[in-house]
Write an enzyme that holds these catalytic residues in place. Structure first.
Site, PDB file in Angstrom:
ATOM      1  N   ASP A   1       0.817  -1.149   0.026  1.00 29.44           N
ATOM      2  CA  ASP A   1      -0.133  -0.054  -0.030  1.00 29.44           C
ATOM      3  C   ASP A   1       0.822   1.221  -0.072  1.00 29.44           C
ATOM      4  O   ASP A   1       2.045   1.185   0.533  1.00 29.44           O
ATOM      5  CB  ASP A   1      -1.033   0.049   1.273  1.00 29.44           C
ATOM      6  CG  ASP A   1      -2.094   1.064   1.085  1.00 29.44           C
ATOM      7  OD1 ASP A   1      -1.785   2.143   1.147  1.00 29.44           O
ATOM      8  OD2 ASP A   1      -3.214   0.596   0.868  1.00 29.44           O
TER       9      ASP A   1
ATOM     10  N   ALA B   1      -2.234   0.256  12.540  1.00 31.51           N
ATOM     11  CA  ALA B   1      -1.874  -1.214  12.556  1.00 31.51           C
ATOM     12  C   ALA B   1      -1.936  -1.754  10.985  1.00 31.51           C
ATOM     13  O   ALA B   1      -0.956  -2.540  10.731  1.00 31.51           O
ATOM     14  CB  ALA B   1      -2.875  -2.170  13.331  1.00 31.51           C
ATOM     15  N   TYR B   2      -2.933  -1.303  10.172  1.00 32.49           N
ATOM     16  CA  TYR B   2      -2.841  -1.435   8.825  1.00 32.49           C
ATOM     17  C   TYR B   2      -1.740  -1.179   8.096  1.00 32.49           C
ATOM     18  O   TYR B   2      -1.077  -1.768   7.444  1.00 32.49           O
ATOM     19  CB  TYR B   2      -4.085  -0.803   8.066  1.00 32.49           C
ATOM     20  CG  TYR B   2      -3.916  -0.913   6.810  1.00 32.49           C
ATOM     21  CD1 TYR B   2      -4.724  -2.005   6.082  1.00 32.49           C
ATOM     22  CD2 TYR B   2      -3.751   0.211   5.958  1.00 32.49           C
ATOM     23  CE1 TYR B   2      -4.714  -2.217   4.758  1.00 32.49           C
ATOM     24  CE2 TYR B   2      -3.615  -0.009   4.325  1.00 32.49           C
ATOM     25  CZ  TYR B   2      -4.309  -1.115   3.982  1.00 32.49           C
ATOM     26  OH  TYR B   2      -4.010  -1.349   2.557  1.00 32.49           O
ATOM     27  N   ALA B   3      -1.132  -0.111   8.421  1.00 34.06           N
ATOM     28  CA  ALA B   3       0.141   0.549   7.749  1.00 34.06           C
ATOM     29  C   ALA B   3       1.205  -0.308   8.122  1.00 34.06           C
ATOM     30  O   ALA B   3       2.262  -0.702   7.420  1.00 34.06           O
ATOM     31  CB  ALA B   3       0.333   1.949   8.048  1.00 34.06           C
TER      32      ALA B   3
ATOM     33  N   SER C   1       1.501  -3.506   9.197  1.00 36.35           N
ATOM     34  CA  SER C   1       1.408  -4.744   8.789  1.00 36.35           C
ATOM     35  C   SER C   1       1.855  -4.895   7.126  1.00 36.35           C
ATOM     36  O   SER C   1       2.359  -5.557   6.546  1.00 36.35           O
ATOM     37  CB  SER C   1      -0.023  -5.309   8.860  1.00 36.35           C
ATOM     38  OG  SER C   1      -1.170  -4.731   8.110  1.00 36.35           O
TER      39      SER C   1
END
Length: 240
Positions: free
Chosen positions: A139, A151-153, A155
């Site tokens: 991403d 957390a998304y970033a 991961s």
């Protein structure tokens, strides 16, 4: 599988949006495709009718990931590529334990590709120099970070790092690269105001659609030399 039939390409999360478009792209080229899906969308039936092998998978646990890998081994002796497209998007929000958010994001974006790459390594090897591929879909936020999706970033950043580690491990037989998109296409229910705000975040001020990613996937699969790299598809967003 016939002796002269091409090895299948495995696409995780291939039931909708970019994963679905990539699956159809390869099917239209008579390239065998295996698709994993979590939720049975109507599009899965279309893929199946077109000849794709669609397998429901539960990547929420390591056992589910490994069970999926074993299913793959029963269907094919080899793989042309693995495209790790399965993803989830979860924000830190009141009422949701932070540890749950982090665990969920790490499970789908780190544990799943990590375990599948190891479990299916044998299916990728033995086909020649630079003959097979792994592509991680990361991403744009890997580079910039995100205050609302920490957390998304994190991961996706871990997945980006694994790209280089697996490239070292699997060369020269297997090339391993990453694609880091930002806005590629809108959801149907995105309103005009949101769309304009999103478009203004990039220099190119457009949502290019799936073809931009498909063309890059084709390039990476046909290259005999490129490995261990991440390719941004962000319309110059990092320069805004």
């Amino acid at each position: 599988m016939g002796k002269n039939q091409p090895l299948p390409i495995l696409i995780t999360g291939g039931g909708r949006r970019i994963g679905l478009a990539i699956a159809w792209h390869f099917l239209n080229q008579k390239q065998p495709v295996i698709v994993s899906y979590r939720t049975h969308y109507p599009a899965i039936d279309g893929l199946t009718q077109a000849g794709a092998l669609c397998i429901q998978a539960d990547f929420s646990t390591d056992d589910g990931v490994l069970a999926f890998a074993e299913k793959i081994k029963t269907h094919t002796p080899g793989l042309r590529a693995i495209l790790h497209n399965a993803s989830a998007w979860m924000a830190e929000a009141p009422g949701t334990p932070l540890s749950d958010v982090l665990a969920c994001m790490m499970q789908i974006h780190v544990n799943t590709p990590y375990l599948l790459n190891h479990a299916l390594e044998r299916l990728l090897r033995g086909h020649g120099h630079a003959a097979t591929d792994i592509i991680h879909f990361t991403d744009y936020v890997v580079e910039r970070g995100s205050d609302k999706h920490i957390a998304y970033a994190a991961s996706k950043a871990a997945l980006d790092n694994m790209t280089r580690s697996f490239a070292r491990k699997l060369a020269p037989e297997v090339k391993v690269n990453a694609i880091a998109p930002s806005l590629i296409l809108f959801n149907e229910n995105d309103d005009a105001e949101y769309r304009q705000q999103a478009l203004n975040k990039s220099l190119m001020k457009t949502a290019p659609g799936e073809k931009e990613v498909i063309d890059l996937v084709d390039y990476l699969l046909t290259s005999c030399f490129v490995t261990g790299r991440s390719f941004a598809v962000d319309g110059g967003r990092h320069l805004r």
